[in-house]
Design an enzyme around this catalytic site. Structure first.
Site, mmCIF file in Angstrom:
data_model
loop_
_atom_site.group_PDB
_atom_site.id
_atom_site.type_symbol
_atom_site.label_atom_id
_atom_site.label_comp_id
_atom_site.label_asym_id
_atom_site.label_seq_id
_atom_site.Cartn_x
_atom_site.Cartn_y
_atom_site.Cartn_z
ATOM 1 N N CYS A 1 0.880 -1.385 0.115
ATOM 2 C CA CYS A 1 0.097 -0.157 -0.171
ATOM 3 C C CYS A 1 0.745 1.256 0.059
ATOM 4 O O CYS A 1 2.068 1.380 0.476
ATOM 5 C CB CYS A 1 -0.704 -0.051 1.194
ATOM 6 S SG CYS A 1 -1.972 -1.351 1.256
ATOM 7 N N CYS B 1 15.135 -4.125 9.539
ATOM 8 C CA CYS B 1 14.500 -5.399 9.997
ATOM 9 C C CYS B 1 15.374 -6.443 8.833
ATOM 10 O O CYS B 1 14.998 -6.223 7.722
ATOM 11 C CB CYS B 1 12.927 -5.555 9.695
ATOM 12 S SG CYS B 1 12.222 -7.158 9.985
ATOM 13 N N SER C 1 14.702 -1.927 -10.820
ATOM 14 C CA SER C 1 15.295 -1.609 -9.334
ATOM 15 C C SER C 1 16.725 -2.128 -9.268
ATOM 16 O O SER C 1 17.499 -2.145 -8.253
ATOM 17 C CB SER C 1 14.345 -2.500 -8.314
ATOM 18 O OG SER C 1 14.191 -3.790 -8.718
ATOM 19 N N GLY D 1 1.253 0.089 -5.073
ATOM 20 C CA GLY D 1 -0.078 -0.690 -5.354
ATOM 21 C C GLY D 1 -0.909 -0.669 -6.552
ATOM 22 O O GLY D 1 -0.844 0.531 -6.622
ATOM 23 N N CYS E 1 12.084 -1.615 7.456
ATOM 24 C CA CYS E 1 11.864 -2.755 6.462
ATOM 25 C C CYS E 1 13.263 -2.250 5.396
ATOM 26 O O CYS E 1 13.186 -1.067 4.641
ATOM 27 C CB CYS E 1 10.842 -2.568 5.633
ATOM 28 S SG CYS E 1 10.627 -3.917 4.496
ATOM 29 N N ASP F 1 20.567 -7.644 -10.169
ATOM 30 C CA ASP F 1 19.243 -7.736 -9.792
ATOM 31 C C ASP F 1 18.830 -7.394 -8.158
ATOM 32 O O ASP F 1 19.917 -7.720 -7.406
ATOM 33 C CB ASP F 1 18.390 -8.960 -10.293
ATOM 34 C CG ASP F 1 17.056 -8.458 -10.574
ATOM 35 O OD1 ASP F 1 16.526 -7.310 -10.485
ATOM 36 O OD2 ASP F 1 16.260 -9.346 -11.112
ATOM 37 N N ASP F 2 17.610 -7.135 -7.830
ATOM 38 C CA ASP F 2 17.567 -6.715 -6.330
ATOM 39 C C ASP F 2 17.304 -8.027 -5.692
ATOM 40 O O ASP F 2 17.515 -8.255 -4.314
ATOM 41 C CB ASP F 2 16.118 -5.851 -6.204
ATOM 42 C CG ASP F 2 15.013 -6.532 -6.860
ATOM 43 O OD1 ASP F 2 14.360 -7.250 -6.160
ATOM 44 O OD2 ASP F 2 14.722 -6.009 -8.110
ATOM 45 N N ASN G 1 -1.117 1.322 5.445
ATOM 46 C CA ASN G 1 -0.140 0.621 4.836
ATOM 47 C C ASN G 1 0.610 -0.511 6.116
ATOM 48 O O ASN G 1 0.975 0.158 6.989
ATOM 49 C CB ASN G 1 0.824 1.301 4.367
ATOM 50 C CG ASN G 1 2.067 0.595 3.947
ATOM 51 O OD1 ASN G 1 2.187 -0.593 3.322
ATOM 52 N ND2 ASN G 1 3.358 1.401 3.933
ATOM 53 N N GLY G 2 0.524 -1.712 5.543
ATOM 54 C CA GLY G 2 1.198 -2.739 6.643
ATOM 55 C C GLY G 2 0.355 -3.853 7.040
ATOM 56 O O GLY G 2 -0.506 -4.240 6.360
ATOM 57 N N CYS H 1 13.280 -11.890 6.863
ATOM 58 C CA CYS H 1 12.988 -12.585 5.815
ATOM 59 C C CYS H 1 14.331 -13.250 5.320
ATOM 60 O O CYS H 1 14.082 -14.127 4.400
ATOM 61 C CB CYS H 1 12.214 -11.887 4.618
ATOM 62 S SG CYS H 1 13.237 -10.385 4.366
ATOM 63 N N TYR I 1 14.188 -2.355 -2.876
ATOM 64 C CA TYR I 1 13.290 -2.441 -3.801
ATOM 65 C C TYR I 1 12.226 -1.516 -3.995
ATOM 66 O O TYR I 1 11.602 -1.038 -4.874
ATOM 67 C CB TYR I 1 12.893 -3.947 -4.041
ATOM 68 C CG TYR I 1 11.896 -4.190 -5.125
ATOM 69 C CD1 TYR I 1 11.982 -4.429 -6.288
ATOM 70 C CD2 TYR I 1 10.428 -4.461 -4.730
ATOM 71 C CE1 TYR I 1 11.200 -4.828 -7.278
ATOM 72 C CE2 TYR I 1 9.410 -4.695 -5.575
ATOM 73 C CZ TYR I 1 9.898 -4.982 -6.776
ATOM 74 O OH TYR I 1 9.068 -5.120 -7.715
#
Length: 479
Positions: free
Chosen positions: A17, A457, A309, A45, A262, A371-372, A123-124, A460, A268
């Site tokens: 978002c 963060c 990106s 988005g 993040c 690439d990203d 957003n989130g 991932c 990206y």
């Protein structure tokens, strides 16, 4: 959108978002400014968007809104913008995940309740959404959407009945929220912004004349010729009224955990010309490429990036390695956003429609391809095949993020583990599978070089989540 219907070139990661809010204290209509702001945030988005406005000088409780599935310039035409008269408003662009592409889930959400009206853009992703939703359901709440944004709006409305102001209701509700969120909220006479105390999602403040703006990224301020003032601090609740602007930092003061921006905003998601938390996205990506060059040097003739990106990281790699940078791909900008193909074979064919190789650039050359990220591996594999068919002698892949190994619970659409190529293959196996001559991922310890001294963060990549996620589901049905 099911996981089998993956958009061909969009088979990588997606943000969910973008939010935008504006209060013109001089009383001028703001719908067109929201339109341009949302257009600048379109990269965040592409499946639905909406605008809600009100007139602070008119009768309370009248909100005019329009939202639908589609891009900003598809949903809003002169005949839909014209009726949206009001000097305060919020807007939203949304990307959704499994099963969530519906008109009902489009934002902003508009509530009419005993204290008036409330319009909210979010957003989130909340980690404790199920708990908060059940709390409302067991007291009789009826939901019209499947998104956590409605849960947030209902909690604010319920708190407002017991508090002296809407901003106090926002604070009481925000205390319950666990997860990532940037909120822009419109009440009849106030515009309110909230940023989660971890700082996972971005939000900034701008000014144009006697108008004040809240937006996900600074590029949205530039689009309406507004001045960037500052980023909203993690845990800050900022309130803009007809006469003053003030902030409540109680959320930040009560926060006992760490901050964690993040990192994929810089790798990206964010637009190249944005500045987030004091760091230029462009500069961060240049530094990422430089770190890759130092960690994974290789003899080659050219450095090229995957549009869009990967281009800046490629430039950073080229500058640090003293290897020339070149444009090797032509990107077809008129393919549309959702070129959905049901079979793997058709998706692979469609990659060639989205990107084509500039053969004179790569023929007879040893190429470093930047690439990203690599998510499923399909796109990068096709690009390597295309480069070698065009005459490239070698293709060495460099990725400006570490391998994806763990799900995101905070709003980034990382596919399930079984769909992540790095979850089932080692880097050496991936290199062989995609047909590269060598493969180098950004090292986790090098991520910090992109945004020195900014808490980030990296969950991932290494499962180092900044909060307890034991009761959470991976990000879906977000914002």
């Amino acid at each position: 959108m099911s996981m089998n219907d993956v958009s061909i070139y969009e088979s990588g990661l997606k943000e969910e978002c973008g939010v935008f809010g504006i209060y013109d204290r001089d009383g001028s209509s703001v719908a067109r400014s929201i339109y341009y702001g949302l257009s600048a945030l379109q990269h965040r988005g592409q499946e639905s968007c909406g605008i809600a406005v009100s007139d602070t000088n008119g009768p309370k409780g009248i909100v005019k809104a329009h939202k639908a599935l589609g891009l900003v310039n598809e949903v809003f035409k002169p005949d839909t913008l014209e009726p949206l008269k009001g000097n305060i408003g919020v807007g939203h662009v949304r990307y959704s995940t499994t099963g969530a592409v519906t008109h009902e889930n489009a934002q902003p959400l508009v509530l009419n309740y005993i204290k008036g009206t409330l319009a909210l853009a979010h957003n989130g992703n909340l980690v404790n959404m199920a708990e908060l939703r059940h709390e409302l359901e067991y007291t009789g709440a009826i939901f019209h959407t499947t998104i956590d944004s409605e849960v947030i709006a209902y909690h604010i409305a319920r708190s407002r009945v017991k508090t002296h102001s809407v901003e106090e209701a926002v604070y009481e509700s925000a205390k319950k929220l666990l997860g990532a969120y940037s909120l822009v909220i419109m009440s009849p006479r106030k515009l309110i912004g909230v940023r989660d105390p971890w700082g996972l999602k971005p939000l900034c403040l701008g000014k144009r004349g006697n108008s004040y703006i809240l937006a996900s990224e600074s590029c949205a301020l530039t689009a309406i010729d507004a001045e960037f003032i500052r980023d909203i601090e993690p845990g800050e609740i900022i309130t803009i009224t007809p006469t003053e602007i003030y902030s409540d930092y109680r959320l930040a003061e009560q926060h006992t955990g760490r901050q964690a921006r993040c990192i994929f905003e810089y790798i990206y998601f964010a637009r190249l010309d944005s500045k987030l938390d004091g760091y230029s996205v462009y500069d961060a990506r240049i530094r990422a490429g430089s770190a890759l060059a130092h960690s994974y040097p290789v003899d080659a003739d050219l450095v090229v990036g995957v549009p869009d990106s990967g281009l800046c990281a490629a430039q950073g790699y080229a500058m640090a390695s003293n290897i020339p940078f070149a444009i090797a791909f032509h990107k077809n900008s008129y393919m549309g956003r959702t070129f959905i193909k049901p079979t793997q074979e058709e998706r692979e064919s469609a990659v060639k429609l989205k990107l084509s190789i500039l053969e004179p650039v790569v023929r007879g050359k040893r190429i470093i391809l930047v690439d990203d990220s690599i998510v499923r591996g399909t796109t990068i594999k096709n690009l390597i095949t295309m480069l070698k068919r065009a005459g490239a002698l070698e293709v060495h892949v460099r990725i400006s993020s570490p391998p994806f190994l763990h799900p995101c619970y905070f709003g980034t659409d990382v596919p399930s583990n079984k769909q992540l190529i790095a979850h089932s293959m080692s880097p050496e196996e991936i290199c062989s599978d995609i047909g590269a001559n060598s493969l180098g991922y950004m090292r986790i310890e090098d991520l910090q070089t992109m945004v020195p001294n900014l808490p980030i963060c990296t969950a991932c990549f290494n499962a180092d989540y900044p909060m307890d996620i034991s009761n959470a589901n991976p990000s879906e049905e977000k914002c």
